[in-house]
Design a protein around this motif. Structure first.
Motif: not given
Length: 146
Positions: A18-19, A127-131, A136-140
């Motif tokens: 998703a990211v 799923l889009d609610d999580l990303v 921070g998640l996107s950077r990882i």
């Protein structure tokens, strides 16, 4: 309640995809970032593909990607599908471990009701609610795919 490693890894795979929407990602990229063996990840990716959550593309420029938009993938649906083979309590599984109290036991219905409440809560999470807007998640997760 305990979630299986398979379901946990399935959610990581879906969040990674998703990211990285719009590009194919590889099992190797995901396994490095998600700290999982590529072999175990392969089984999870295969199952997610069978369930219609992922599309797999073969070949040199192949990889995996979401089969539909993240806004259309319910976390509850993923959990239900991935956990469907693992009953929450053995007494409802049948077979040789059938509890002699099962026909009159009220605890079973209480546990099954709690399980349904758990899944119902997750049904409302997409799923889009999580990303989405989760820098921070996107950077990882973008590090390996960029």
């Amino acid at each position: 309640m305990r979630i299986t490693k398979r379901t946990n890894l399935a959610m990581r795979v879906l969040m990674y995809c998703a990211v990285n929407t719009g590009r194919n990602v590889t099992k190797a990229q995901i396994s490095r970032v998600c700290n999982s063996s590529e072999n175990h990840l392969g089984h999870v990716v295969n199952r997610l593909g069978q369930l219609g959550f992922l599309t797999t593309i073969r070949g040199r420029r192949g990889g995996i990607r979401l089969a539909r938009p993240a806004s259309e993938i319910s976390v509850g649906a993923v959990f239900r599908q991935m956990e469907s083979e693992v009953p929450l309590v053995e007494c409802v599984a049948g077979g040789e471990n059938t509890c002699p109290l099962a026909p009159v036991c009220r605890l079973t219905s209480c546990i099954l009701g709690a399980e349904e409440a758990f899944y119902s809560h997750l049904d409302a999470v997409m799923l889009d609610d999580l990303v989405e807007c989760n820098d921070g998640l996107s950077r990882i997760l973008e590090t390996e795919a960029a």
